[in-house]
Scaffold this active site. Structure first.
Site, short mmCIF file in Angstrom:
data_model
loop_
_atom_site.label_atom_id
_atom_site.label_comp_id
_atom_site.label_asym_id
_atom_site.label_seq_id
_atom_site.Cartn_x
_atom_site.Cartn_y
_atom_site.Cartn_z
N HIS A 194 0.86 -1.20 0.00
CA HIS A 194 0.00 0.00 0.00
C HIS A 194 0.90 1.24 0.00
O HIS A 194 1.93 1.27 0.67
CB HIS A 194 -0.91 0.00 1.23
CG HIS A 194 -1.99 1.03 1.13
ND1 HIS A 194 -1.76 2.36 1.34
CD2 HIS A 194 -3.30 0.92 0.80
CE1 HIS A 194 -2.89 3.04 1.16
NE2 HIS A 194 -3.84 2.18 0.83
N GLU A 207 0.71 3.99 1.43
CA GLU A 207 0.98 4.61 2.74
C GLU A 207 2.05 3.83 3.50
O GLU A 207 2.84 4.42 4.24
CB GLU A 207 -0.34 4.71 3.54
CG GLU A 207 -1.25 5.78 2.95
CD GLU A 207 -2.73 5.62 3.27
OE1 GLU A 207 -3.09 4.76 4.09
OE2 GLU A 207 -3.52 6.36 2.65
N GLU A 264 -3.69 1.39 -7.55
CA GLU A 264 -4.06 2.50 -6.67
C GLU A 264 -3.19 3.72 -6.97
O GLU A 264 -2.09 3.85 -6.39
CB GLU A 264 -3.86 2.09 -5.20
CG GLU A 264 -4.79 1.01 -4.71
CD GLU A 264 -5.16 1.25 -3.25
OE1 GLU A 264 -6.36 1.25 -2.95
OE2 GLU A 264 -4.26 1.48 -2.43
C1 PEP Z 1 -6.82 3.03 0.10
O1 PEP Z 1 -6.31 3.46 1.11
O2 PEP Z 1 -6.50 1.90 -0.33
C2 PEP Z 1 -7.79 3.86 -0.59
C3 PEP Z 1 -8.12 3.53 -1.80
O3 PEP Z 1 -8.25 4.94 0.09
P1 PEP Z 1 -9.47 5.90 -0.35
O4 PEP Z 1 -10.59 5.00 -0.84
O5 PEP Z 1 -9.84 6.64 0.88
O6 PEP Z 1 -8.96 6.77 -1.45
#
Ligand code: PEP
Length: 255
Positions: free
Chosen positions: A95, A97, A172
């Site tokens: 991810h 983050e 993402e």
């Molecule tokens: C995530 O953290 O994987 C994500 C997609 O967050 P959000 O839906 O808040 O953009």
């Protein structure tokens, strides 16, 4: 080729207590049954046993948000795949983050994936480009480069062989996460195509069989666009997974 559809709520560092996490989990389980879509939640590590217990009799799966790449040892603050495996169905690795806060690079993400798969965990591998790369028109090449490292690890790790069917990718884009600015479905399709083409090349696997989720500001309002997008098999949902609209997002992906 028909791939399974998957919607996972990534709760990140929410909610504030185990009791609240159990309430949230029960509310997901109480949503109308979705057909043709696997639903899961990814609570903070400390809440995993309580949430797993709350969801034991429901079809909603539980995922961890991260895992360490080593089997066991002197890794303060970390959790091993062997510790997660009795509790959860799967794990998210890479991810953005975690990459940002813990310094994970593609090599480390690949090692985490290999370890998780070796323990039989479904493994969601996140890739995605920065805003600069997006604006420069380099989204597909960036996600392909990230995927290449993962693909080479899949090809190299014997332990992964038997578990390739548990690999899931999540596209993402970093600029879309938590910003309220989702990618277009067409852009997500381009990047899903890039992921599969690279997996085919570097891992030599039937990439058409690999589910690719989209994540980044998915809401009840835009979920059906991603559900209808070619090559997108579900969603990784952050902020909206803490709200009642998660049920509507799941419904958008159900058959
Ligand atoms: C995530 O953290 O994987 C994500 C997609 O967050 P959000 O839906 O808040 O953009």
């Amino acid at each position: 080729m028909s791939r399974g559809r998957i919607v996972i709520g990534n709760w990140k560092m929410n909610p504030g207590s185990s009791a609240e996490a159990v309430v949230l989990a029960r509310s997901v389980a109480a949503s109308p049954l979705a057909t043709g879509v696997a639903v899961a939640v990814a609570p903070p590590a400390l809440f995993l046993p309580a949430v797993a217990e709350a969801l034991r009799a429901s079809p909603v799966g539980v995922y961890a948000q991260d895992v360490h790449w080593e089997e066991q040892g002197a890794f303060t603050g970390q959790i091993a795949a062997s510790m997660l495996a009795p509790v959860v169905l799967g794990v998210i690795v890479g991810h953005s983050e975690v990459r940002r806060d813990q310094g994970d690079d593609d090599e480390r993400v690949a090692k985490k994936m290999v370890r998780a798969l070796a323990h039989g965990l479904w493994t969601v591998v996140c890739v995605g480009e920065t805003l600069d790369a997006y604006l420069a028109g380099r989204s597909a090449s960036v996600v392909a480069a990230q995927t290449a490292v993962i693909g080479h690890a899949v090809a190299a790790a014997e332990s992964v062989g038997a578990r390739r069917d548990r690999i899931v990718f999540a596209y993402e884009p970093i600029w879309a996460i938590g910003t309220g600015r989702a990618a277009t479905a067409a852009h997500a399709t381009i990047c899903a195509d890039a992921i599969r083409a690279e997996l085919q090349r570097s891992a030599g696997i039937d990439a058409e069989a690999i589910p690719v989720l989209y994540g980044g500001s998915v809401t009840a309002a835009n979920a059906s666009a991603f559900a209808d997008a070619r090559g997108i098999d579900g969603a990784l949902v952050g902020g909206a997974s803490l709200k009642a609209e998660f049920g509507a997002i799941v419904a958008a992906f159900s058959g």
